[in-house]
Design a protein around this motif. Structure first.
Motif, PDB file in Angstrom:
ATOM      1  N   CYS A 136       0.753  -0.984   0.092  1.00 16.29           N
ATOM      2  CA  CYS A 136      -0.043  -0.107  -0.042  1.00 16.29           C
ATOM      3  C   CYS A 136       0.883   1.014  -0.073  1.00 16.29           C
ATOM      4  N   ILE A 138       1.114   5.124   0.414  1.00 13.72           N
ATOM      5  CA  ILE A 138       0.460   6.239   1.211  1.00 13.72           C
ATOM      6  C   ILE A 138       0.909   7.653   0.845  1.00 13.72           C
ATOM      7  N   ILE A 165      -3.466   5.044  -0.363  1.00 15.73           N
ATOM      8  CA  ILE A 165      -4.094   5.686   0.655  1.00 15.73           C
ATOM      9  C   ILE A 165      -4.138   7.052   0.484  1.00 15.73           C
ATOM     10  N   GLN A 166      -4.768   7.970   0.203  1.00 19.53           N
ATOM     11  CA  GLN A 166      -4.492   9.652   0.558  1.00 19.53           C
ATOM     12  C   GLN A 166      -5.007  10.162   1.564  1.00 19.53           C
ATOM     13  N   ILE A 167      -3.858  10.547   2.432  1.00 17.93           N
ATOM     14  CA  ILE A 167      -4.187  11.470   3.477  1.00 17.93           C
ATOM     15  C   ILE A 167      -4.562  12.972   3.169  1.00 17.93           C
ATOM     16  N   GLU A 188       3.581   0.819   2.809  1.00 15.47           N
ATOM     17  CA  GLU A 188       3.282   0.045   3.841  1.00 15.47           C
ATOM     18  C   GLU A 188       2.764  -1.296   3.559  1.00 15.47           C
TER      19      GLU A 188
END
Length: 323
Positions: A136, A138, A165-167, A188
């Motif tokens: 993953c 990030i 995953i976008q924060i 990750e």
């Protein structure tokens, strides 16, 4: 069709193509959490082999939190991977400043400064999770470089799920190490227990790093990478474990039907917890995707798992800017 975004991007709307300067400096970091062993051993191996150059790309390898690595602990005083906001990086140091905050400022001086033209072009920070997350990426900002690298890794690593995953926070509030680079992302990979290295997980990390360097070399050499679409997940909310109101101790574990099912759509009525007395707690509310399910390090943060929405991002073709 596409808006300008990321660091120093220019976009030719007629040709639907972004051009960027050549990227000459990248950093590969491991041990930001000292008990996540794939990054620790991969960085040590690269340093032992003196891997500091790949064609046009200069490679800096860093053990981010050496004291935590030596102690095989996530951190010594505070979580290093929460120390890279602009406010913390500019905070004055005193005798009571935690070790990790001092280390964050050292890393910012070495690899940044964050938000400056002196920062490394790409920063890749290697992490492990005890959750069944596969591979993953990030990242923070909507960055064409990161999205193209993500697409490339996903297209090449076909034996394992590769997701992103976008924060969604401003870069000034971005708190983790990868935000120091002009372009940056964490990789990750899990599941892997803390303090343990698994050959399969290590090899996934190595392949992802090799593919990142390979993509940057291709970009620098003048290759055009076609645009397209990728799916990314954005966190909507976090759920804690059920707790005893008197003692604040948890009273349930992740339900077996949810355990190891990260990224599998969670629908209303699906079981999420199984109490120690045998009762099932079911999901309520909208359909969302669970991620970081039963992550070991999140117990102290009172997070059983995150719930995320899945979005599709469209991005343009990309090539190096000619001098």
């Amino acid at each position: 069709m596409f808006s300008e975004c990321g660091a120093g991007l220019s976009f030719d709307s007629k040709m639907e193509r972004v051009t960027l300067p050549q990227m000459s400096r990248i950093a590969i970091c491991g041990g930001t959490h000292g008990n996540e062993m794939s990054g620790v051993y991969l960085v040590r191996e690269m340093q032992k082999l003196k891997v500091d150059q790949a064609g046009s790309v200069s490679i800096t390898t860093v053990l981010s939190n050496p004291l935590a690595v030596d102690a095989c602990r996530r951190y010594i005083e505070t979580d290093l991977n929460r120390c890279f906001t602009n406010a913390l990086l500019s905070a004055p140091l005193t005798d009571s400043t935690p070790y990790e905050l001092r280390r964050a400022q050292e890393l910012n001086a070495q690899l940044g400064p964050k938000g400056s033209q002196e920062a490394v072009d790409v920063l890749c920070d290697l992490h492990n999770t005890t959750a069944n997350m596969g591979v993953c990426l990030i990242f923070y900002s909507l960055d064409w470089i990161t999205l193209h690298i993500y697409k490339y890794i996903q297209s090449q690593m076909t034996s394992v799920p590769v997701r992103a995953i976008q924060i969604d926070v401003p870069m000034s509030e971005a708190y983790s190490l990868e935000s120091v680079g002009k372009h940056g992302f964490a990789i990750e990979i899990g599941p892997q227990p803390t303090g343990v290295v698994r050959a399969d997980i290590f090899n996934m990390a190595k392949e992802a790093v090799d593919l990142t360097v390979e993509w940057i070399q291709g970009f620098n050499s003048g290759s055009t990478f076609e645009g397209g679409e990728v799916e990314v997940y954005t966190v909507a909310k976090s759920l804690d474990y059920p707790r005893d109101p008197a003692t604040n101790e948890i009273t349930a574990a992740i339900h077996p039907q949810l355990q190891d099912n990260d990224f599998k759509l969670l629908k209303p009525g699906d079981p999420i917890f199984l109490s120690f007395s045998g009762e099932t707690v079911k999901h309520e509310g909208e359909e969302l995707y669970p991620i970081f399910v039963n992550e070991c390090a999140y117990y102290e943060k009172k997070i059983a798992f995150h719930l995320a929405r899945k979005n599709t991002l469209t991005f343009p073709s990309l090539s190096v800017k000619k001098d």
